[in-house]
Motif scaffolding. Structure first.
Motif: not given
Length: 785
Positions: A361-387
């Motif tokens: 499980y991988d969560q990335r939360h960003t709050d990025q006022p980097t130019s004329t705008t601010a980019f804000v939001g969560p990104f939730n990821s789920y990864n399953m691997q088998t070999d």
């Protein structure tokens, strides 16, 4: 040798066998990993079967009978990709220096360059130029740590969470690699290896300090026995930065626990957490960089001298008039958090068959006022691997079979706000929003057949189905009304990636390898919603990029004191995804397009040499050089202004953002005995050639050469408690060169005459360059309990 046998005992690797000197040469050569790698600490061969290290074997080979201990490796093919050109860096390559970012870990690896991203530890790693056109993160690469995925389903990985003090080493698998790694492995994969509890075996406390207010405190705890291995790392690093408005504070926690449940079952638990809080300067134009690279005196935009970068913010935060602000006045920066939790179960059906299954499980939360705008939001990821890996035989010849499946899913929702001139990154009205998902499901297999003592062959096939579903809402505001525009991206992609490789080891001094590999990368959700003008809008026509690559290499190891390895590569791209900046005063900044056809070709060279092995055994030379030539073979670019549009063929032009030449050379010395035992150091020269910044090949980022010096001391055990102390001192950029540490591509401009703008116009286009550090002094101390 005792340590190696202890390792086998802890990991229960079987069988153990012994071979005589007559079979030593053919066995060792047959086991050599198929990608050429520089020797000693710079490399870590990946082989179908593990042999004792050359150093440990040499100590045992004082008698006529030679002995090699070998065991069936349990690692997944994803960690040991047989057939790929692989380079590695070990802890010895970066532990005796400040080592604040991933760039310090990979500095000695051929084929790898690092550019400055958006933040102090946001390094942009490029393998064979693959990620050189990005302004942040690790793109066109699949990144793992201890086998757990660090790349989210949209292809995004960032280096902020990597503190080199926590790591034993890093392996970089170069060339098209989607057969094993699936989507986004367009030019390879990277696996970071954290330190083991057995290696730490106690408590370590350390501090780094130096120029520009750098202060990093870190702690490492490690313990192990036959039942478990535990490692815990934590660090807090902060500094003022050498560019105005670049002060930062980053904290990182990293943990790995391996538990041996039974003789055939193991659980591995992984946890990573990173919080990045950094102010952010603006990327400069070439003229701004030359005039004021460190943005001195730029805090107040109204009284700023020439060469200062600024943003134009909407006065009411919605529409109409704008006010010019410096990054400090606007409060530009990043506040991001990344949390990753993974669990893997490893089961041995028998000594030669192992099954791995893991969930992350991988969560990335960003709050990025980097130019004329601010980019804000969560990104939730789920990864399953088998070999499943089976190390069997066809008759008397070894055959390793691998089959794996994976599924990853990301849901996200972000908002983009206009910034206002009130300071402190104050948000105004909504500019746009986007909500959606992306998933990838893949199957892959590989057959690794050692059909004779001197020959090794590998074939494989992988495929991935990808789905992107997202909706962007644009808010168009005026004094009288607000209108909404919805843009939908609903795309599916299916890609296949076959591969084959062959290795020939005619003598104990030579290893020859050849490989053909393929790869693919689908457009990420964000690239669908940014127009060529750098505004949020419709760009949903993007296609998957694919590549077909050929590697041909040789490794020559004529004596214990010298190792030379060279690999030539030639790669054909279709619909290559290329990004470039539209300027700092555009809401999104960078946009992405497809180049229909392009070619990447080059040479990688790695060498290590002990010139006076008998008389001065502590002296070594280490060289890493790469030539990288990338050209468009089919691409027509459309430029427009307010009155017209014109098409320009880019066929034969060099792809911007790619350094044609880069070199790292070190002279190292470590005193092995006597009163000065443990004293060492190195002198390093790093050279980067100039490279184009635009598709028309008009404007170049300047070349540079840096000199770094380092000295360290590890007291020997005979000094008692003092041997627990490690200290170092380093001077970076000794000659105080002004250089561009990061330079993203810029867009060309069409003049009112219908002609392309020349160098004088492009040199004023912002959003490209970050200056590198001036002369800096660092020191550090570490104590072990």
């Amino acid at each position: 040798m005792k340590g190696f046998l202890r390792f086998l005992d802890q990991n229960k690797q079987m069988p153990i066998s012994f071979v005589s000197s007559r079979s030593l040469g053919s066995f060792a050569l047959a086991c050599v990993f198929l990608g050429g790698v520089p020797a000693q600490a710079q490399r870590r061969h990946t082989r179908p079967r593990r042999a004792a290290t050359a150093k440990s074997v040499s100590h045992q080979l004082q008698t006529p009978e030679r002995i090699i201990v070998r065991g069936a490796a349990r690692g997944s093919a994803l960690l040991h990709p047989t057939g790929e050109t692989t380079y590695s860096a070990e802890r010895a390559d970066f532990t005796n220096r400040a080592a604040q970012t991933v760039s310090d870990m990979v500095a000695t690896i051929p084929g790898v360059t690092v550019l400055q991203g958006n933040g102090p530890r946001d390094s942009v790693i490029s393998v064979r130029g693959s990620g050189a056109r990005q302004s942040y993160g690790l793109k066109n690469l699949q990144v793992t740590e201890d086998g757990f995925p660090m790349t989210q389903p949209d292809g995004t990985a960032r280096a902020d969470l990597i503190d080199p003090h926590a790591y034993e080493g890093v392996d970089i698998f170069q060339g098209p690699a989607s057969t094993l790694y699936g989507n986004y492995a367009i030019n390879g994969a990277i696996n970071f290896r954290t330190r083991s509890g057995a290696d730490i075996h106690g408590l370590e406390l350390g501090s780094d300090f130096g120029s520009f207010g750098l202060f990093n405190n870190y702690v490492t705890i490690g313990t192990d026995n036959k039942r478990y291995d535990f490692m815990l790392f934590g660090s807090d690093v902060r500094g003022k930065g050498f560019i105005a408005n670049s002060q930062y504070n980053t904290s990182t926690e990293n943990m790995r626990l391996r538990v041996n449940l039974t003789s055939s079952d193991r659980l591995i638990l992984k946890f990573v957490n990173n919080v990045t809080d950094t102010s952010l300067p603006l990327r400069l134009s070439l003229n701004q960089f030359r005039s004021n690279p460190y943005q001195n005196g730029c805090a107040n935009a109204a009284s700023a001298p020439a060469g200062c970068a600024s943003v134009n913010l909407l006065v009411n935060g919605a529409y109409g008039a704008r006010q010019t602000m410096s990054p400090q006045q606007a409060g530009l920066g990043r506040f991001d958090r990344r949390t990753i939790v993974g669990l893997r179960w490893e089961h041995d059906f028998d000594p030669r068959t192992t099954w791995h299954t893991q969930f992350t499980y991988d969560q990335r939360h960003t709050d990025q006022p980097t130019s004329t705008t601010a980019f804000v939001g969560p990104f939730n990821s789920y990864n399953m691997q088998t070999d499943l890996t089976n190390r069997g035989r066809i008759g008397k010849t070894p055959l390793t079979s691998f089959v794996g499946a994976s599924f990853d899913y990301m849901d996200y929702g972000y908002q983009v706000y206009n910034l206002t001139p009130q300071g402190g990154a104050t948000r105004g009205a909504l500019n746009s929003t986007s909500y959606g998902h992306q998933w990838n499901i893949g199957l892959r297999f590989q057959e690794d057949w050692q059909f004779s003592p001197l020959w090794h062959a590998v074939i494989g096939l992988g495929g991935t189905q990808s789905d992107v579903g997202a909706v962007e809402t644009l808010y168009n505001r005026s004094a009288s009304s607000t209108s909404l525009q919805n843009i939908t991206a609903n795309r599916r992609f299916f890609n296949l990636a076959p591969e084959a490789s062959l290795v020939y080891t005619p003598t104990k001094d030579w290893t020859l390898h050849s490989r053909v590999g393929t790869a693919y990368a689908t457009p990420g959700y964000s690239s669908f919603f940014v127009t060529p003008q750098g505004t949020y809008g419709n760009n949903t026509q993007l296609k998957s990029e694919t590549s077909l690559g050929f590697d041909l290499g040789a490794e020559w190891h004529p004596s214990p004191s010298i190792n030379i390895q060279a690999t030539g590569f030639y790669e054909f791209y279709k619909n290559e995804l290329v990004s470039q900046s539209a300027g700092v005063n555009t809401p999104a900044g960078s946009y992405t397009f497809n180049a229909p056809a392009s070619e990447h070709r080059g040479i990688e060279l790695g060498a290590t040499w002990q010139p006076l092995r008998a008389f001065l055994p502590g002296a070594r030379l280490k060289l890493s050089y790469t030539y990288d030539n990338q050209v468009y073979t089919k691409y027509t670019e459309t430029l427009s202004n307010t009155t017209m549009a014109r098409n320009f063929s880019r066929k034969g032009n060099l792809i911007p953002g790619v350094m044609p030449h880069f070199l790292d050379a070190r002279v190292l010395y470590d005193q092995p005995d006597g009163w000065l035992q443990g004293l060492g150091g190195f002198a390093e020269v790093t050279w980067r050639s100039s490279f184009y910044l635009d598709n028309a090949n008009i404007l170049k980022a300047p070349s540079y050469a840096l000199l770094n010096l380092e000295v360290h001391y590890d007291p020997p055990e005979r000094l008692g408690w003092a041997h627990r102390l490690h200290s170092y001192f380093e001077v970076q950029n000794v000659t105080n060169q002004v250089y561009a540490a990061g330079a993203t591509d810029i867009s060309d401009t069409l003049l009112s005459t219908g002609q392309q703008a020349g160098r004088s116009v492009l040199a004023n286009k912002t959003g490209s360059i970050y200056a590198g550090s001036p002369r800096a002094f660092f020191g550090g101390i570490r104590i072990k309990f």
